[in-house]
Structures are given as C-alpha cells and as structure tokens.
Design a protein around this motif. Structure first.
Motif, PDB file in Angstrom:
ATOM      1  N   LEU A 265      -5.382  -7.580  10.771  1.00  0.00           N
ATOM      2  CA  LEU A 265      -5.257  -6.947   9.446  1.00  0.00           C
ATOM      3  C   LEU A 265      -4.151  -7.504   8.587  1.00  0.00           C
ATOM      4  CD1 LEU A 265      -6.003  -3.292  10.481  1.00  0.00           C
ATOM      5  CD2 LEU A 265      -7.535  -4.768   9.314  1.00  0.00           C
ATOM      6  N   LEU A 266      -3.066  -8.081   9.238  1.00  0.00           N
ATOM      7  CA  LEU A 266      -1.953  -8.632   8.569  1.00  0.00           C
ATOM      8  C   LEU A 266      -2.136  -9.920   8.080  1.00  0.00           C
ATOM      9  CD1 LEU A 266       1.016  -7.167  10.499  1.00  0.00           C
ATOM     10  CD2 LEU A 266       0.187  -6.524   8.343  1.00  0.00           C
ATOM     11  N   ALA A 270      -2.998 -10.571   0.882  1.00  0.00           N
ATOM     12  CA  ALA A 270      -3.259  -9.606  -0.426  1.00  0.00           C
ATOM     13  C   ALA A 270      -2.667  -8.195  -0.059  1.00  0.00           C
ATOM     14  CB  ALA A 270      -4.708  -9.828  -0.866  1.00  0.00           C
ATOM     15  N   ASP A 271      -1.874  -7.681  -0.991  1.00  0.00           N
ATOM     16  CA  ASP A 271      -1.346  -6.291  -0.788  1.00  0.00           C
ATOM     17  C   ASP A 271      -2.399  -5.212  -0.930  1.00  0.00           C
ATOM     18  OD1 ASP A 271       0.350  -4.504  -0.700  1.00  0.00           O
ATOM     19  OD2 ASP A 271       1.287  -4.547  -2.642  1.00  0.00           O
ATOM     20  N   ASN A 272      -3.242  -5.310  -0.290  1.00  0.00           N
ATOM     21  CA  ASN A 272      -4.733  -4.424  -0.331  1.00  0.00           C
ATOM     22  C   ASN A 272      -4.079  -3.218   0.850  1.00  0.00           C
ATOM     23  OD1 ASN A 272      -4.987  -5.088   2.510  1.00  0.00           O
ATOM     24  ND2 ASN A 272      -6.553  -6.785   1.879  1.00  0.00           N
ATOM     25  N   GLU A 273      -5.070  -2.264   0.707  1.00  0.00           N
ATOM     26  CA  GLU A 273      -4.749  -1.039   1.228  1.00  0.00           C
ATOM     27  C   GLU A 273      -4.685  -1.104   2.852  1.00  0.00           C
ATOM     28  OE1 GLU A 273      -6.874   3.453   1.460  1.00  0.00           O
ATOM     29  OE2 GLU A 273      -7.690   2.385  -0.073  1.00  0.00           O
ATOM     30  N   ALA A 274      -5.704  -2.065   3.411  1.00  0.00           N
ATOM     31  CA  ALA A 274      -5.611  -2.194   4.962  1.00  0.00           C
ATOM     32  C   ALA A 274      -4.401  -2.834   5.406  1.00  0.00           C
ATOM     33  CB  ALA A 274      -6.814  -3.116   5.126  1.00  0.00           C
ATOM     34  N   GLN A 280       2.607  -0.103   7.996  1.00  0.00           N
ATOM     35  CA  GLN A 280       3.025   1.237   8.186  1.00  0.00           C
ATOM     36  C   GLN A 280       3.034   1.673   9.642  1.00  0.00           C
ATOM     37  OE1 GLN A 280       1.323   4.485   6.153  1.00  0.00           O
ATOM     38  NE2 GLN A 280       2.534   5.897   6.865  1.00  0.00           N
ATOM     39  N   LYS A 281       1.883   1.296  10.168  1.00  0.00           N
ATOM     40  CA  LYS A 281       1.475   1.474  11.509  1.00  0.00           C
ATOM     41  C   LYS A 281       2.311   0.867  12.632  1.00  0.00           C
ATOM     42  CE  LYS A 281      -1.067   5.301  10.956  1.00  0.00           C
ATOM     43  NZ  LYS A 281      -0.770   6.406  11.122  1.00  0.00           N
ATOM     44  N   ILE A 282       2.568  -0.372  12.214  1.00  0.00           N
ATOM     45  CA  ILE A 282       3.266  -1.384  13.050  1.00  0.00           C
ATOM     46  C   ILE A 282       4.687  -0.784  12.860  1.00  0.00           C
ATOM     47  CG2 ILE A 282       4.316  -3.539  13.090  1.00  0.00           C
ATOM     48  CD1 ILE A 282       1.733  -4.676  12.190  1.00  0.00           C
TER      49      ILE A 282
END
Length: 438
Positions: A265-266, A270-274, A280-282
C-alpha cells in the motif's frame, strides 16, 4: 504592573502516545499481554502475529534436573470444565422417581439456592410461589438436603453443620448436641459452661471443636463456576556458581512483526487515503513492538535487581528476606517507583523457593537492637515457627512473642504489630489456640 516579553526555561514531561502505551503494557501480566496483542491484530491488518511453539509447563525442579522433553505436563492436555452447583444437583434429581410436577418443583428449589449452597429465601415464600403446602415443601427440602455435597440446602450455618455431622460414618452425638443446643456459647468459647452443663470434660469439648473445624461452612463453593486461573512465571531465577541468573520466560507472548503483504500500500507515493491509513497502522505496529521490547527489558532489570538484594533468601533454604522497598530498586535501575510497581504486580518468578510474585519480595523493615533492619516477612516466619512449636495447653500471648523476639532475635516489635502480623497470617489469639488435656 508592567507588560513585557520575557524568556523562561522550564522542563516538563510530555506524555506521548508511545510512552502511554509502554506504561499500559508494563502493567499487564503475560497472559493479559498476549490477549491484548491478539485484540490489536483484529484492528490492525499490518500487525503480523505468530504464536510461538508451545512450551511445556514445568517447575523449577524440572528445569534444574531434567530436560523439558522428558517431562510432559498434564496441564498441556487438561481441559478444565467445572459443573456449577445447580448442574450437579439437577444431575442427582435424575436418579429419583418423581412426577413431572415434583421435578418442576424440585428444579425451582435448586435454582433458589445461593452459590454457597444455602437456601436463598424462606421456605414459606418458595412454597407459596410453587402453590404447595409447607409440609410438601419440607419434604422436598429434606430430599434436597440428602444430596451431595453434604450441607446443601441448609437455611443457616447451624443446620448446614448438623447436616454434615449426621452424614458422618461414625456419628458424634456430643457434637450434634453441642451444635443443637449450645451453638452461640460454643462459638464464643464458653466451653467451661457447656462442659459443666453436659457433664463432660473440656478435652471432649475440644474434640468437638476439632471435628467441627473439618466441616465446610459453605459447601456450595466447591462447585462455583469461575474458571481455574493458572500462574505463568515470566522470570526464572536460577542458582549458578554461587550467584543467581535471571532468565526471561515469555513464550506465551506471541511474536509481533510487520505484515509485508500490506506494505504494498505504501508503494503508491500519492498522498491518498489508503497510503495515509497504512502509514498510521505501520507506526502503531512499530510502537507496539518497541513497547513490548521495553517491557521485557524493564522486567528483567527489575528481576535482576531484586535477585541481587534477596540473594541470601534464594540461595539459602533458611535464608530470610531482607527489607526492600520499591524506591530502592527504582533508584538502583534509574526508573520511577511506579514503574517498579507495575513491573512486579502480577508478575511471577520460578525460583528455588517456589513460584513467587515479584511484589511479595518487597518487605517493610523493623530495626533491631543494633540498628540493623529485619523484614516484616522474616518476623512473620519466626512467629509461625514459634507458634507451631508452642505448648498448646499454654499458648504464647502476644506479649510473650514480643519478649521472645527481643531476646532471641534482638528485634523490637510492638504488641500491636504482633497482633497485626498474627491476623495477616490467619493465626488466632492465644485464648483461641488453647487446647485442653484429655
């Protein structure tokens, strides 16, 4: 009053989320921490949790004398299931020949018992609710009182104890007579009055008391449905070449890592929501891993410091605990006192003296005649040994125990402190410890 701009330098502790989590985890026992980690994994897909290979339950003697493979523990294979009191009684009902109405009434009576086995409400009230007369209710109760455990269905303590006495293979009619007619004076130890009225010796009344002490005043509690709690030591304190080694035993705590699958996901810059969610979770996973590691280090440091202070206690079978406070350990390892408290509460160590809660290795001190300190726990041990060997016909008063400690142990303790320690040990006063010769 003047207005102006001033510079002022101050220091303050900012409680970050990471610090709060570290403190939060430290107060958990190993079992609680394992449950917490598994709960976190449900909320965080990037948290990778892997259970460690199951270790055998083993004692200190197993560790020091044999390999774990040679000693499989039955605890690993035990399935703890406990029937509660109601289930146990209802199972016995099936052995009776009863009508459907009687079974229904009987079941109602069973569910009207408290957890300790006593009838929760007056029998008259229950009979009204069942629409039966009191004679029929007495018959039902009489049958219930014939069930196991002995004493179940009693309306008060006196009836509970009498029901148990009546079940004895060898009936003791003097004990039944004492409980039936002299319950209150007997409890107040007015034994001389009872012995005179019944024309028996004090030694016989003493035997009645000994017998009653073997009875269960709350027979239903053995069927309480609370799950059995097992203690899992997190430390092992082992003698080695005249010193002590402290090992961390945390196999119950699962391994925690980052789920690489979700790191994809990283890859999207792009600074998208995902991407923000993944970052944050990492960060949460990294905080958790660091907090767990910090918890381990703190518990080991505290355990090592305690072992150094209580070395004589662990290495010598007759060694006594030294006075030790949370502050002493905190100063030694340079942490706050509350940190030591959290690191020792509900944390256990497998030691040469058995499985011990770390918190119990702290003890207040009493000054002896030379200005040296003696732990209150050591004084309690001396008291237990002294009282165990006393003349039971002439038990030692608190004042005599004070004198003995002064003369034999050179330790000055007040009578009030002795009474307090005696209560904490569950030892009755000298008048209640007195036994009469036969």
């Amino acid at each position: 009053m003047q207005f102006g701009l001033y510079q002022q330098q101050t220091t303050s502790l900012v409680m970050t989320q990471e610090l709060r989590q570290a403190i939060h985890l430290l107060q958990f026992s190993a079992v609680e921490l394992a449950n917490f980690i598994n709960d976190q994994a449900l909320d965080n897909p990037l948290l990778d949790v892997k259970e460690r290979p199951k270790m055998e339950e083993y004692s200190y003697s197993t560790f020091t004398h044999a390999s774990k493979e040679d000693h499989p523990s039955p605890i690993d294979y035990a399935l703890v299931t406990r029937a509660n009191l109601s289930d146990h009684l209802l199972l016995q009902i099936q052995e009776l020949r009863l009508t459907d109405k009687q079974k229904k009434d009987f079941t109602y009576l069973v569910y009207s018992l408290r957890e300790d086995g006593y009838l929760a409400r007056p029998l008259e009230e229950l009979c009204e609710e069942l629409c039966i007369d009191i004679e029929e209710g007495e018959d039902l109760l009489f049958t219930l009182q014939s069930f196991e455990p002995a004493g179940v269905g009693a309306r008060d303590l006196q009836e509970c104890l009498l029901l148990q006495l009546e079940r004895l293979e060898k009936r003791n009619f003097l004990a039944e007579q004492v409980l039936t007619h002299y319950m209150e004076p007997f409890a107040k130890r007015k034994w001389k009055e009872i012995s005179l009225e019944l024309s028996v010796s004090l030694a016989e009344i003493q035997e009645v008391n000994d017998l009653i002490q073997t009875l269960d005043p709350r027979p239903g509690t053995q069927y309480m449905s609370e799950p059995v709690q097992f203690v899992r030591p997190e430390l092992r304190i082992v003698p080695y070449e005249g010193d002590l080694l402290v090992h961390l035993e945390d196999d119950i705590i699962p391994n925690v890592g980052l789920n690489r699958h979700y790191e994809e996901l990283l890859k999207n810059e792009a600074d998208n929501e995902a991407s923000q969610y993944a970052k944050q979770k990492i960060q949460q996973v990294q905080w958790l891993m660091k907090s767990i590691q910090q918890r381990k280090q703190t518990i080991v440091k505290v355990g090592e410091a305690i072992a150094r202070h209580q070395k004589e206690y662990f290495l010598n079978k007759n060694g006594a605990l030294k006075p030790l406070t949370l502050k002493e350990i905190a100063d030694e390892i340079e942490v706050h006192e509350s940190t030591v408290s959290r690191a020792t509460t509900n944390k256990y160590a497998d030691t040469p003296r058995g499985v011990i809660e770390l918190k119990s290795l702290f003890s207040s001190s009493v000054q002896n005649g030379l200005g040296e300190s003696t732990s209150s726990r050591s004084i309690k041990e001396w008291m237990k040994e002294l009282i165990a060997s006393e003349n039971k016909q002439k038990p030692l008063s608190d004042a005599k125990i004070v004198n003995w400690l002064q003369q034999e142990k050179d330790t000055t303790v007040s009578r009030r402190a002795i009474a307090k320690y005696r209560d904490e040990l569950g030892i009755p006063s000298s008048s209640k410890r007195k036994r009469f010769e036969s």
